[in-house]
Enzyme design. Structure first.
Site, mmCIF file in Angstrom:
data_model
loop_
_atom_site.group_PDB
_atom_site.id
_atom_site.type_symbol
_atom_site.label_atom_id
_atom_site.label_comp_id
_atom_site.label_asym_id
_atom_site.label_seq_id
_atom_site.Cartn_x
_atom_site.Cartn_y
_atom_site.Cartn_z
ATOM 1 N N ARG A 48 -0.238 60.872 118.015
ATOM 2 C CA ARG A 48 0.501 61.255 116.800
ATOM 3 C C ARG A 48 1.984 61.463 117.112
ATOM 4 O O ARG A 48 2.385 61.511 118.278
ATOM 5 C CB ARG A 48 -0.053 62.576 116.241
ATOM 6 N N ASN B 46 -7.367 71.193 131.273
ATOM 7 C CA ASN B 46 -8.473 70.913 132.197
ATOM 8 C C ASN B 46 -7.957 70.066 133.377
ATOM 9 O O ASN B 46 -7.770 68.857 133.255
ATOM 10 C CB ASN B 46 -9.574 70.178 131.417
ATOM 11 N N TYR C 7 5.965 79.308 123.663
ATOM 12 C CA TYR C 7 6.456 77.924 123.568
ATOM 13 C C TYR C 7 7.831 77.799 124.249
ATOM 14 O O TYR C 7 8.072 76.864 125.026
ATOM 15 C CB TYR C 7 6.542 77.546 122.084
HETATM 16 N N1 NAP Z 1 8.552 67.651 116.274
HETATM 17 C C1 NAP Z 1 9.633 68.290 116.649
HETATM 18 O O1 NAP Z 1 10.523 68.612 115.839
HETATM 19 C C2 NAP Z 1 9.823 68.671 118.075
HETATM 20 C C3 NAP Z 1 10.957 69.411 118.424
HETATM 21 C C4 NAP Z 1 11.166 69.735 119.747
HETATM 22 C C5 NAP Z 1 10.278 69.313 120.721
HETATM 23 N N2 NAP Z 1 9.174 68.613 120.354
HETATM 24 C C6 NAP Z 1 8.266 68.207 121.430
HETATM 25 O O2 NAP Z 1 7.910 66.844 121.284
HETATM 26 C C7 NAP Z 1 6.583 66.635 121.787
HETATM 27 C C8 NAP Z 1 5.725 65.958 120.735
HETATM 28 O O3 NAP Z 1 5.678 66.793 119.592
HETATM 29 P P1 NAP Z 1 5.094 66.290 118.182
HETATM 30 O O4 NAP Z 1 5.874 67.001 117.152
HETATM 31 O O5 NAP Z 1 5.000 64.818 118.171
HETATM 32 O O6 NAP Z 1 3.620 66.950 118.240
HETATM 33 P P2 NAP Z 1 2.299 66.665 117.367
HETATM 34 O O7 NAP Z 1 2.593 65.730 116.248
HETATM 35 O O8 NAP Z 1 1.734 68.003 117.065
HETATM 36 O O9 NAP Z 1 1.349 65.897 118.447
HETATM 37 C C9 NAP Z 1 0.863 66.618 119.547
HETATM 38 C C10 NAP Z 1 0.151 65.687 120.507
HETATM 39 O O10 NAP Z 1 -0.311 66.457 121.630
HETATM 40 C C11 NAP Z 1 -1.714 66.271 121.777
HETATM 41 N N3 NAP Z 1 -2.315 67.511 122.271
HETATM 42 C C12 NAP Z 1 -2.442 68.693 121.605
HETATM 43 N N4 NAP Z 1 -3.104 69.591 122.365
HETATM 44 C C13 NAP Z 1 -3.397 68.985 123.530
HETATM 45 C C14 NAP Z 1 -4.097 69.381 124.704
HETATM 46 N N5 NAP Z 1 -4.626 70.604 124.856
HETATM 47 N N6 NAP Z 1 -4.226 68.477 125.707
HETATM 48 C C15 NAP Z 1 -3.728 67.232 125.583
HETATM 49 N N7 NAP Z 1 -3.058 66.796 124.508
HETATM 50 C C16 NAP Z 1 -2.901 67.660 123.477
HETATM 51 C C17 NAP Z 1 -2.220 65.888 120.402
HETATM 52 O O11 NAP Z 1 -3.478 65.189 120.500
HETATM 53 P P3 NAP Z 1 -4.466 65.114 119.188
HETATM 54 O O12 NAP Z 1 -3.832 64.112 118.254
HETATM 55 O O13 NAP Z 1 -5.772 64.635 119.723
HETATM 56 O O14 NAP Z 1 -4.522 66.473 118.611
HETATM 57 C C18 NAP Z 1 -1.071 65.008 119.914
HETATM 58 O O15 NAP Z 1 -1.175 63.721 120.447
HETATM 59 C C19 NAP Z 1 6.070 68.015 122.198
HETATM 60 O O16 NAP Z 1 6.311 68.202 123.577
HETATM 61 C C20 NAP Z 1 6.944 68.960 121.407
HETATM 62 O O17 NAP Z 1 7.053 70.220 122.022
HETATM 63 C C21 NAP Z 1 8.908 68.287 119.069
#
Ligand code: NAP
Length: 246
Positions: free
Chosen positions: A10, A63, A151
């Site tokens: 995602r 894990n 976080y």
């Molecule tokens: N979005 C923002 O504005 C923003 C801002 C700053 C930094 N970030 C960083 O960017 C990165 C991606 O964020 P996003 O917004 O794209 O997040 P997201 O849409 O919530 O997607 C999270 C992803 O992490 C996986 N995940 C969740 N729990 C996990 C676990 N225990 N073990 C392995 N994988 C796991 C999920 O898998 P499932 O699909 O199977 O649940 C999904 O693929 C993150 O590091 C986040 O901190 C995002």
């Protein structure tokens, strides 16, 4: 080139996977529980290139044994992995005074210990190849974020991890950099950022807009290229000029 991306099912991780496939890379990516989302990423990859070398792995970052076996499986299936992108993360917000042991541990285990174990699982492979690229995804929260002690600490920890790996392995042809992401609309921000806070982010952002997942993916891709071969231990913001959480 073959890339290993955590959390490719995602959001930003999916955009990274699609960019890598667009650029002709092989791509192993992980998801945690949402198999349908991982399947959708696979479908989108096949739309870009029906012969794309892409594979999804279920892996829980909490894990260690699973991380090690998935890393081993990906190295075997792809024969060689050249790049690791530590993208997957979770948020579990609460005021520090009220934060439960579980909320603290879940986020630190997933966002900081997990990426460390992923790096460790690929380092010997990179050392034997005499090359490797590690790209860790952090957040503006690394500079402090109310309600996000867990976080923020995990994302700040990634900076220390990145700079350490850059020093330990730079001379071995392995670079390690961190991309600090601003506000990008994904499930993470849709679920945890109120409309009021979203408006404040945009107001404080010098570019007066939110970012696109593709804009993060473009930087991650750049860091995998030959042009980026002398970039090591850097903290690179892709945040429209915003350097802190307003
Ligand atoms: N979005 C923002 O504005 C923003 C801002 C700053 C930094 N970030 C960083 O960017 C990165 C991606 O964020 P996003 O917004 O794209 O997040 P997201 O849409 O919530 O997607 C999270 C992803 O992490 C996986 N995940 C969740 N729990 C996990 C676990 N225990 N073990 C392995 N994988 C796991 C999920 O898998 P499932 O699909 O199977 O649940 C999904 O693929 C993150 O590091 C986040 O901190 C995002």
């Amino acid at each position: 080139m073959n890339v290993f991306v955590t959390g490719g099912s995602r959001g930003i991780g999916r955009a990274i996977v699609l960019k890598m496939v667009e650029e002709g890379y092989g791509c192993a990516f992980t998801y945690s529980s949402k198999k349908e989302a991982a399947d959708e990423t696979l479908n989108l990859c096949k739309k870009i290139d029906s012969k794309a070398n892409v594979k999804a792995y279920r892996m829980d970052l909490k894990n260690v044994a699973e991380i090690e076996s998935v890393a081993e499986g990906a190295i075997e299936a792809f024969e060689n992995i050249h790049v690791v992108v530590n993208n997957a993360a979770v948020v579990r917000n609460n005021a520090a005074a009220l934060m439960s042991n579980e909320e603290w541990k879940d986020v630190i285990d997933t966002n900081l210990s997990g990426p460390f174990f992923v790096c460790r699982s690929f380092l010997l492979h990179f050392l034997s190849n005499k090359m490797g690229r590690i790209i860790n995804i952090s957040s503006l929260a690394q500079g402090g974020a109310s309600g996000q002690a867990n976080y923020a600490a995990s994302k700040a920890g990634l900076l220390g991890l990145t700079k350490t790996l850059a020093r330990e392995y730079g001379a071995k042809g392995i670079t390690c950099n961190v991309v600090v992401v601003g506000y990008v609309e994904t499930d993470m921000t849709a679920n945890y950022l109120s409309d009021k806070l979203k408006k404040i982010w945009v107001e404080y952002c010098p570019m007066k807009r939110i970012g696109k997942a593709e804009e993060i993916a473009a930087m991650v891709y750049y860091l995998t290229t030959e042009d980026a071969s002398f970039i090591n231990g850097e903290v690179i913001h892709v945040s429209g000029g915003l350097t802190y959480i307003p």
